[in-house]
Write a protein that holds these residues in place. Structure first.
Motif, mmCIF file in Angstrom:
data_model
loop_
_atom_site.group_PDB
_atom_site.id
_atom_site.type_symbol
_atom_site.label_atom_id
_atom_site.label_comp_id
_atom_site.label_asym_id
_atom_site.label_seq_id
_atom_site.Cartn_x
_atom_site.Cartn_y
_atom_site.Cartn_z
ATOM 1 N N ALA A 209 43.674 -31.373 -2.844
ATOM 2 C CA ALA A 209 43.685 -30.071 -2.162
ATOM 3 C C ALA A 209 42.823 -29.113 -2.957
ATOM 4 C CB ALA A 209 45.109 -29.539 -2.028
ATOM 5 N N LEU A 210 42.289 -28.105 -2.279
ATOM 6 C CA LEU A 210 41.386 -27.142 -2.898
ATOM 7 C C LEU A 210 42.016 -25.760 -2.958
ATOM 8 C CD1 LEU A 210 37.977 -27.999 -1.167
ATOM 9 C CD2 LEU A 210 38.902 -28.918 -3.304
ATOM 10 N N ARG A 211 41.613 -25.002 -3.972
ATOM 11 C CA ARG A 211 41.927 -23.568 -4.056
ATOM 12 C C ARG A 211 40.630 -22.823 -3.772
ATOM 13 N NH1 ARG A 211 42.837 -18.623 -4.114
ATOM 14 N NH2 ARG A 211 44.359 -17.617 -5.528
ATOM 15 N N LEU A 212 40.593 -22.121 -2.646
ATOM 16 C CA LEU A 212 39.400 -21.402 -2.226
ATOM 17 C C LEU A 212 39.478 -19.932 -2.626
ATOM 18 C CD1 LEU A 212 38.882 -22.864 1.377
ATOM 19 C CD2 LEU A 212 37.973 -23.712 -0.795
ATOM 20 N N TYR A 268 31.263 -16.223 -1.044
ATOM 21 C CA TYR A 268 31.842 -16.251 0.304
ATOM 22 C C TYR A 268 33.258 -16.785 0.208
ATOM 23 C CZ TYR A 268 31.397 -21.347 1.347
ATOM 24 O OH TYR A 268 31.521 -22.725 1.383
ATOM 25 N N VAL A 269 33.991 -16.705 1.327
ATOM 26 C CA VAL A 269 35.417 -17.050 1.295
ATOM 27 C C VAL A 269 35.667 -18.550 1.236
ATOM 28 C CG1 VAL A 269 36.180 -14.943 2.436
ATOM 29 C CG2 VAL A 269 35.523 -16.928 3.824
ATOM 30 N N GLY A 270 34.609 -19.362 1.263
ATOM 31 C CA GLY A 270 34.774 -20.807 1.150
ATOM 32 C C GLY A 270 34.449 -21.354 -0.218
ATOM 33 N N ASP A 271 34.161 -20.484 -1.195
ATOM 34 C CA ASP A 271 33.882 -20.964 -2.548
ATOM 35 C C ASP A 271 35.108 -21.667 -3.130
ATOM 36 O OD1 ASP A 271 31.222 -20.488 -3.324
ATOM 37 O OD2 ASP A 271 31.605 -18.344 -3.553
ATOM 38 N N VAL A 272 34.872 -22.765 -3.838
ATOM 39 C CA VAL A 272 35.947 -23.548 -4.449
ATOM 40 C C VAL A 272 36.146 -23.079 -5.890
ATOM 41 C CG1 VAL A 272 36.744 -25.849 -5.100
ATOM 42 C CG2 VAL A 272 35.423 -25.531 -2.987
ATOM 43 N N LEU A 273 37.391 -22.782 -6.245
ATOM 44 C CA LEU A 273 37.722 -22.348 -7.601
ATOM 45 C C LEU A 273 38.436 -23.435 -8.388
ATOM 46 C CD1 LEU A 273 38.993 -18.744 -6.801
ATOM 47 C CD2 LEU A 273 36.698 -19.477 -7.424
ATOM 48 N N ALA A 274 39.216 -24.261 -7.709
ATOM 49 C CA ALA A 274 39.962 -25.333 -8.390
ATOM 50 C C ALA A 274 40.314 -26.410 -7.376
ATOM 51 C CB ALA A 274 41.232 -24.774 -9.039
ATOM 52 N N ALA A 275 40.640 -27.591 -7.894
ATOM 53 C CA ALA A 275 41.082 -28.705 -7.046
ATOM 54 C C ALA A 275 42.239 -29.409 -7.727
ATOM 55 C CB ALA A 275 39.942 -29.684 -6.789
ATOM 56 N N GLU A 447 40.491 -24.407 6.561
ATOM 57 C CA GLU A 447 39.615 -24.596 5.399
ATOM 58 C C GLU A 447 38.230 -25.068 5.811
ATOM 59 O OE1 GLU A 447 43.015 -25.895 2.107
ATOM 60 O OE2 GLU A 447 42.154 -27.381 3.456
ATOM 61 N N SER A 448 38.187 -25.959 6.789
ATOM 62 C CA SER A 448 36.902 -26.461 7.276
ATOM 63 C C SER A 448 36.032 -25.314 7.775
ATOM 64 C CB SER A 448 37.132 -27.479 8.397
ATOM 65 O OG SER A 448 35.921 -27.832 9.031
ATOM 66 N N ILE A 449 36.619 -24.426 8.568
ATOM 67 C CA ILE A 449 35.853 -23.312 9.113
ATOM 68 C C ILE A 449 35.398 -22.379 7.995
ATOM 69 C CG2 ILE A 449 35.999 -21.274 10.594
ATOM 70 C CD1 ILE A 449 37.864 -22.877 12.420
ATOM 71 N N ARG A 450 36.212 -22.193 6.982
ATOM 72 C CA ARG A 450 35.828 -21.324 5.867
ATOM 73 C C ARG A 450 34.709 -21.936 5.033
ATOM 74 N NH1 ARG A 450 41.226 -19.494 2.701
ATOM 75 N NH2 ARG A 450 39.646 -18.649 1.268
ATOM 76 N N LEU A 451 34.707 -23.256 4.897
ATOM 77 C CA LEU A 451 33.860 -23.869 3.878
ATOM 78 C C LEU A 451 32.468 -24.263 4.349
ATOM 79 C CD1 LEU A 451 35.013 -26.225 1.107
ATOM 80 C CD2 LEU A 451 33.090 -26.957 2.485
ATOM 81 N N HIS A 452 32.347 -24.868 5.521
ATOM 82 C CA HIS A 452 31.052 -25.484 5.823
ATOM 83 C C HIS A 452 30.075 -24.503 6.477
ATOM 84 C CE1 HIS A 452 32.761 -26.417 9.957
ATOM 85 N NE2 HIS A 452 31.586 -25.923 10.263
#
Length: 881
Positions: A209-212, A268-275, A447-452
């Motif tokens: 899972a990701l922390r965005l 942007y709101v899809g940046d990944v900070l942790a996993a 999450e998909s909509i936020r990230l790609h």
């Protein structure tokens, strides 16, 4: 129902009948019926496309005789009830649905089809002979992003006939070019047996899972993972500090961080900070929520024009201007002075969400894992659009030699350009390396909509002139594209918009400039049409505006300016062959001129990346050890467009072997690197490479009396490449921007209420390889093009997504689709397999222009902004309001 414990470990018991078998199962509060069916019973025909929205229909099952979307059903509502999934239907029923959908070509990527089959099963039990209108109405809960629904309805009607006892229609397995060979692997997809990444389970598998990011622009001051690490069941937590290699990735410009580090800004709101990786998905997601982040929140820049202002904060070190694409021919100022008529207008297009039905997912296996297909290597199952580019970028991020990573293409549930960039592959692999175990990481729909990446919004200011006869004299265009947070392939998209700025027309004087600008909006990248459809909306509107001034209709002005062999495209490339545009115009002439409210538009779309980029297709045909199958290995992604089927068909045509003997696969075990599946090129480059390899196989077959078993263990390599295209900025009198182009003319007809009643599309496809698959590609393109024109838009406020549910995004449902008629023209492409061109994108290039021009005929309003939600055609749709 009973509670077994309290707190985080709460479990409850559900008793129900699943596919005729009484069952008891424990579950956690918050889980859905879909999750229980998939995770506890391994019934994977209900697909997870949007959980918990219940708005895509992919997870449809029967609950006490009624079709329901199982992701929206709480387990308590299934207590004591009977559930049927596609796995539980009788063998006769399963065979009928499989054969009907295959014969009708009623599937492409296949992700949505099992749910649609269950809806059809419920409907046909009620009404064995439903009309097309009734089927479309009952498909209201379902989305299909690929097909345009036409052939899905065909398939359901065929299935109804079979269930009533009518004879099956015989499919054509001759494999000959020009015949409708059923889709390779289509039967497994219809029945939900072909496992997508989220359907895959292996021993000792962890869930990721990701922390965005919480903010589109903020300085990250601290990332605290201590609570996440302490949560029972968590086995790995990683941040930017754990990345051993290159942290930034990208296909053209490496500016996209796999993780944003402390001390850096989010963009942007899809940046990944942790996993996080944990024993189950529920724990992994809980742990990701526990990652605490301290920010210094900053004002986001969301307007590309504001981003270009002096003094605007720099979102990237080199500034906010990513690229400028510019070309000039002739003298537009002198041509403007000579012109009898001149029009000026500014056009604006919107952000669009790809909304492929399968969210992003990845599965990574360590060496020696019992499920590994390459025991000495790390294995990555991807749904991406280029296995070799995925391998290159992931290996770079993990600081590992590419040869130590084996990448396998899993079934791809739709892409449309949105799976070119890395999504979760690098993060999943880092988690697997850290834990030393297999990790599967899947995004939720939110999450998909936020990230790609998304489709580029482009502002286009056009000035276009013509003489007294309506012959174009010049085109001047300035474009500004919102690049969003990262480059993706935006340089090329905006370059392509510029290159297609003059449309499919002969113009001697051209001045075009296009800029790609960074903002704090979601990144924008490849999406079907790749800039050409945005430009087409503008130029096609300008042509009708000029026609009105001249006093002629839309067909006449296009006929007088349509490109022919020997003419120069807008970039200056002289077209030496394969230009069927005027033939497409002839096919629609009478229909356009007879209709009271009709709009017309032409389209052109490149085949191949071109613009100076060398391109190669490679294939390996390997006869299996038992001599009974031939594996076709090549590097392009099958994502619903039918590439596997075309490869088998080309190989069958050349060798004379039954097409069912060929087994297409995509992985990195052999050097068949070809780059991304993009630019409408896979059919051309993979097809030609397979053709080359098949000719070598054919020679050996002939030498051994046609006995395939005599060639067991042998492999045949094929290759096709081009190096002759020129860059847009090259100084040359004879530029060759692309290897070839597809052409189209489309006509939109409105009824007396302003609703779309009929849509006619005439397309120059080079050569028809598989009629039904080709029709399906174009029907699906038109479906997407109508959404682009009328209803689809990803709405943002200060960089945040405000309409992230499926219905609000405005993708058309089955009942929204008008009658569509597809007409083919064959102007063979010399470099194409048997003359075929790529047509995956051109189908939506003219669509918005045709709709806009029809609406102007209806109410006299010239609409210059997409989507045209204020129009009667849009208000007649069930979505996008």
């Amino acid at each position: 129902m009973s509670d077994h414990s309290s707190g985080e470990g709460d479990t409850r018991t559900l008793s129900l009948v699943v596919n005729g078998k009484p069952c008891r199962v424990e579950y956690h509060p918050g889980e859905s019926l879909m999750t229980i069916l998939r995770e506890r019973f391994d019934l994977v025909s209900p697909k997870n496309g949007c959980s918990p929205q219940g708005q895509c229909g992919c997870c449809t099952v029967m609950l006490d005789g009624k079709a329901v979307v199982s992701c929206a059903i709480e387990p308590a509502k299934a207590q004591g009830k009977e559930v049927w999934t596609l796995e539980g239907l009788t063998e006769r029923e399963r065979t009928i649905y499989k054969e009907s959908f295959l014969f009708a070509a009623g599937l492409q990527c296949g992700f949505c089809i099992p749910g649609i089959v269950m809806r059809a099963h419920w409907l046909l039990r009620k009404d064995p002979s439903p009309s097309r209108e009734e089927i479309a109405k009952q498909l209201g809960p379902h989305l299909c992003r690929c097909t345009g629904y036409v052939k899905i309805i065909d398939a359901i009607q065929l299935a109804g006939a079979r269930l009533r006892g009518e004879r099956a229609l015989e499919p054509d397995f001759s494999g000959k070019v020009g015949t409708s060979l059923p889709k390779v692997e289509g039967g497994e997809l219809v029945l939900g047996e072909r496992r997508f990444v989220e359907d895959m389970k292996v021993p000792q598998m962890l869930y990721g899972a990701l922390r965005l990011s919480d903010h589109p622009r903020a300085l990250v001051k601290r990332i605290d993972v201590s609570k996440a690490r302490a949560l029972p069941g968590v086995e790995a937590v990683v941040t930017a500090e754990d990345v051993p290699g290159e942290r930034h990735v990208g296909l053209v410009t490496s500016d996209w961080p796999t993780f944003v580090a402390v001390g850096e800004e989010t963009r942007y709101v899809g940046d990944v900070l942790a996993a996080v990786a944990a024993k189950d998905e529920r724990t992994a997601r809980r742990a990701a929520e526990l990652v605490a982040v301290d920010y210094e929140v900053r004002q986001p820049i969301t307007d590309p024009l504001a981003a270009l202002e002096p003094g605007a904060p720099k979102l990237h070190g080199k500034g906010n201007l990513l690229s400028v694409s510019r070309f000039r021919r002739g003298d537009t100022e002198a041509a403007e002075k000579r012109s009898k008529h001149v029009v000026r207008e500014t056009f604006r297009t919107q952000f669009i969400e790809h909304l492929y039905l399968e969210p992003e997912a990845c599965l990574c296996l360590p060496p020696a894992h019992p499920a590994s297909p390459a025991p000495t290597k790390w294995t990555l199952y991807t749904q991406g659009q280029g296995v070799f580019d995925d391998r290159r970028q992931v290996a770079s991020a993990l600081a590992m030699p590419e040869e130590e990573l084996h990448v396998v293409l899993a079934p791809n549930g739709g892409a449309f350009g949105g799976k070119e960039d890395l999504s979760v592959q690098a993060q999943a692999m880092l988690l697997a390396k850290k834990a030393g175990k297999a990790v599967r990481l899947t995004l939720s729909r939110e999450e998909s909509i936020r990230l790609h990446p998304k489709r580029h919004p482009i502002t286009m200011s056009y000035t276009v002139g013509c003489d007294e006869q309506g012959v174009l004299t010049f085109v001047r265009a300035q474009m500004v594209g919102d690049k969003g947070a990262y480059a993706s392939v935006g340089t090329k998209v905006i370059e392509r918009a510029a290159g297609h700025a003059t449309g499919a027309y002969r113009v001697d004087n051209v001045d075009v400039e296009a800029k790609a600008v960074y903002t704090n909006n979601p990144p924008c990248g490849a999406m079907r049409g790749f800039g050409a459809n945005q430009a087409a909306f503008a130029i096609e509107s300008c042509l009708d505006m000029l026609a009105e001034k001249v006093g002629i209709d839309g067909w006449d002005i296009r006929w007088r300016n349509a490109l022919e062999v020997g003419d120069r495209f807008g970039t200056g490339q002289r077209l030496t062959s394969s230009v069927g545009l005027k033939a497409t115009l002839k096919l629609v002439k009478d229909r356009y001129k007879r209709a009271r409210y009709a709009g017309i538009a032409c389209g052109i779309k490149n085949c191949g990346i071109g613009n100076g980029v060398p391109e190669t297709g490679r294939a390996r045909l390997a006869v299996c050890a038992d001599g009974k199958k031939v594996e076709i290995l090549q590097g392009y992604t099958e994502m619903g467009q039918g590439l596997y089927t075309i490869c088998a068909q080309v190989a069958s045509e050349v060798t004379g072997l039954d097409p069912r003997l060929f087994a297409p696969v995509v992985h990195t075990a052999h050097p068949v690197d070809c780059g991304m599946t993009t630019a409408s090129r896979a059919t051309v480059f993979a097809g030609r490479a397979v053709q080359d390899a098949a000719q070598k196989l054919k020679a050996d077959l002939d030498a051994h009396g046609g006995r395939l078993e005599a060639l067991a263990g042998r492999a045949y390599l094929g290759e096709f490449g081009i190096t002759y295209t020129t860059a847009l900025e090259d100084e040359t009198d004879e530029p060759v921007t692309h290897m070839g182009y597809s052409f189209a003319t489309q006509v939109c007809i409105l009824d007396d209420e302003g609703r779309i009643s009929e849509f006619i599309a005439a397309h120059d496809v080079g050569k028809v390889l598989n009629p039904k698959l080709l029709e399906g590609q174009l029907e699906g393109s038109i479906h997407m093009g109508l959404g682009f024109a009328l209803t689809e838009s990803l709405e943002l406020r200060e960089g945040r997504i405000v309409n992230g549910t499926l219905r609000k995004l405005g993708v058309l449902r089955a009942a929204d689709m008008p009658k569509v008629e597809i007409l083919f023209v064959e102007a063979p492409l010399p470099d194409g397999p048997f003359g075929a061109k790529g047509v995956g994108e051109v189908g939506l290039v003219p669509t918005a222009g045709a709709v806009a021009n029809a609406l102007y005929k209806f109410d006299g309003k010239r609409r210059t902004r997409l989507p045209m939600k204020d129009s009667p055609a849009a208000r007649a749709m069930s979505v996008g309001r």
